[in-house]
Design a protein around this motif. Structure first.
Motif, PDB file in Angstrom:
ATOM      1  N   LEU A 154       0.872  -1.171   0.000  1.00 26.94           N
ATOM      2  CA  LEU A 154       0.000   0.000   0.000  1.00 26.94           C
ATOM      3  C   LEU A 154       0.909   1.221   0.000  1.00 26.94           C
ATOM      4  O   LEU A 154       1.487   1.585   1.022  1.00 26.94           O
ATOM      5  CB  LEU A 154      -0.919  -0.003   1.225  1.00 26.94           C
ATOM      6  N   ALA A 155       1.078   1.814  -1.159  1.00 21.72           N
ATOM      7  CA  ALA A 155       2.052   2.891  -1.336  1.00 21.72           C
ATOM      8  C   ALA A 155       1.681   4.113  -0.506  1.00 21.72           C
ATOM      9  O   ALA A 155       0.501   4.361  -0.225  1.00 21.72           O
ATOM     10  CB  ALA A 155       2.140   3.276  -2.812  1.00 21.72           C
ATOM     11  N   PRO A 156       2.676   4.902  -0.093  1.00 21.89           N
ATOM     12  CA  PRO A 156       2.406   6.130   0.666  1.00 21.89           C
ATOM     13  C   PRO A 156       1.447   7.046  -0.097  1.00 21.89           C
ATOM     14  O   PRO A 156       1.519   7.158  -1.317  1.00 21.89           O
ATOM     15  CB  PRO A 156       3.790   6.765   0.810  1.00 21.89           C
ATOM     16  N   GLN A 157       0.582   7.708   0.638  1.00 19.84           N
ATOM     17  CA  GLN A 157      -0.426   8.559   0.006  1.00 19.84           C
ATOM     18  C   GLN A 157       0.131   9.932  -0.360  1.00 19.84           C
ATOM     19  O   GLN A 157      -0.302  10.537  -1.343  1.00 19.84           O
ATOM     20  CB  GLN A 157      -1.625   8.716   0.937  1.00 19.84           C
ATOM     21  N   GLN A 158       1.099  10.439   0.403  1.00 24.76           N
ATOM     22  CA  GLN A 158       1.569  11.800   0.193  1.00 24.76           C
ATOM     23  C   GLN A 158       2.762  11.865  -0.760  1.00 24.76           C
ATOM     24  O   GLN A 158       2.825  12.740  -1.621  1.00 24.76           O
ATOM     25  CB  GLN A 158       1.943  12.437   1.541  1.00 24.76           C
ATOM     26  N   SER A 159       3.712  10.970  -0.602  1.00 23.65           N
ATOM     27  CA  SER A 159       4.928  10.987  -1.431  1.00 23.65           C
ATOM     28  C   SER A 159       4.722  10.044  -2.610  1.00 23.65           C
ATOM     29  O   SER A 159       4.980   8.839  -2.533  1.00 23.65           O
ATOM     30  CB  SER A 159       6.140  10.562  -0.603  1.00 23.65           C
ATOM     31  N   ALA A 160       4.264  10.615  -3.729  1.00 16.30           N
ATOM     32  CA  ALA A 160       3.783   9.800  -4.840  1.00 16.30           C
ATOM     33  C   ALA A 160       4.878   9.071  -5.597  1.00 16.30           C
ATOM     34  O   ALA A 160       4.620   8.037  -6.220  1.00 16.30           O
ATOM     35  CB  ALA A 160       3.000  10.686  -5.821  1.00 16.30           C
ATOM     36  N   LEU A 161       6.116   9.565  -5.569  1.00 15.36           N
ATOM     37  CA  LEU A 161       7.205   8.891  -6.271  1.00 15.36           C
ATOM     38  C   LEU A 161       8.286   8.403  -5.316  1.00 15.36           C
ATOM     39  O   LEU A 161       8.578   7.202  -5.264  1.00 15.36           O
ATOM     40  CB  LEU A 161       7.839   9.816  -7.314  1.00 15.36           C
ATOM     41  N   LEU A 162       8.872   9.295  -4.528  1.00 13.93           N
ATOM     42  CA  LEU A 162       9.950   8.897  -3.635  1.00 13.93           C
ATOM     43  C   LEU A 162       9.465   7.857  -2.620  1.00 13.93           C
ATOM     44  O   LEU A 162      10.135   6.851  -2.372  1.00 13.93           O
ATOM     45  CB  LEU A 162      10.519  10.113  -2.911  1.00 13.93           C
ATOM     46  N   GLY A 163       8.297   8.084  -2.045  1.00  9.87           N
ATOM     47  CA  GLY A 163       7.754   7.108  -1.110  1.00  9.87           C
ATOM     48  C   GLY A 163       7.460   5.783  -1.786  1.00  9.87           C
ATOM     49  O   GLY A 163       7.724   4.716  -1.236  1.00  9.87           O
TER      50      GLY A 163
END
Length: 288
Positions: A154-163
């Motif tokens: 579940l990818a980070p919601q705020q950091s769309a690329l680096l996260g």
């Protein structure tokens, strides 16, 4: 003459190395940080989650069975292609996260460097995380790390690329395959990353990227019996306890969600690699 009306782009999912439409046929609007329309994204369904898991499971034997050196070379190639599309990523990160140009450039550069960092670990994992164990008897005893299997991210919601890179790269570097739920409101960098993966040397199905409503899709990923591990980084806070219980019913490894949004610019952590590896200990008699 009237002003020309731009053709709105509708992005698709990335499953098994292909770009299908969502099984449900649904889409949703993606806007920038100021609410301006950017594109339409596919809204994945439960069936799409099942298809993504099936693709990841099919790709697992080939990816986990490849040599560590080969996996590293494939991931380095992804980094090369990220660098080649740097300006597009900068524009999308700036629009999605509302960042000024210089900060967006720094974020993209850090994401590329992070991908390279994890790529460099592929042929060092066994040396650092494995061991030869002293035993009382005529045996060799050694422990080697092995990939867990299919990992739901579940990818980070705020950091769309680096996260996203920070949670996906260690999964792949360890020899696992992945099903990723991209940031719900900021999916465009993930979509562009999927285009990079599709045109790189990464085998189809090793990484599968879904866009849509995280709260809707996460429970199906958490309870899927063919998913071996789950990263709750970008999960809705109100769902986390239920997702952990759902994962426990199918005996998954679970990487809990951090308290608050992590500072993704901090140096990467080898513990993310260790979280998706199993320790296999072998005893072998001496002299045979």
């Amino acid at each position: 003459m009237t002003d020309r009306i731009a053709v709105a782009k509708t992005y698709k999912l990335y499953l098994g190395g292909a770009f299908p439409r969502s099984e449900s046929g649904r889409t949703y609007e993606v806007t920038d940080a100021r609410g301006k329309f950017l594109a339409n994204a596919a809204q994945a369904s439960r069936k799409d989650v099942r298809d993504a898991v099936a693709a990841a499971r099919k790709a697992f034997p080939g990816w986990s069975g490849a040599t560590a050196y080969n996996r590293g070379q494939v991931l380095y190639r992804v980094a090369e292609m990220l660098q080649g599309r740097r300006e597009q990523f900068v524009a999308e990160v700036a629009a999605s996260e509302g960042l000024p140009a210089k900060r967006a450039q720094s974020t993209v550069d850090t994401a590329i460097d992070r991908w390279v960092w994890y790529a460099g670990w592929t042929d060092k994992i066994a040396t650092v995380l494995g061991s030869t164990n002293p035993v009382a008897g005529p045996y060799f005893c050694f422990t080697v790390p092995e990939p867990t299997g299919v990992v739901g991210v579940l990818a980070p919601q705020q950091s769309a690329l680096l996260g996203l890179v920070s949670v996906l790269a260690p999964v792949l570097a360890g020899g696992n395959t992945a099903v990723v739920l991209a940031s719900q409101d900021r999916p465009l960098p993930a979509v562009t990353l999927s285009e990079v993966l599709a045109t790189s040397d990464l085998p189809g199905g090793v990484a599968n990227i879904l866009t849509g409503r995280t709260g809707e899709l996460a429970p199906w990923l958490a309870t899927h019996a063919d998913v071996n591990a789950l990263d709750l980084c970008g999960s809705p806070e109100s769902q986390r306890a239920d997702l952990e219980r759902g994962a426990a019913n199918t005996v998954k490894r679970v990487l809990p969600a951090p308290a608050g949004e992590p500072e993704w610019t901090n140096p990467p952590d080898i513990r993310r690699l260790r979280g998706y590896l199993e320790a296999k200990t072998v005893w072998h008699p001496m002299g045979t």
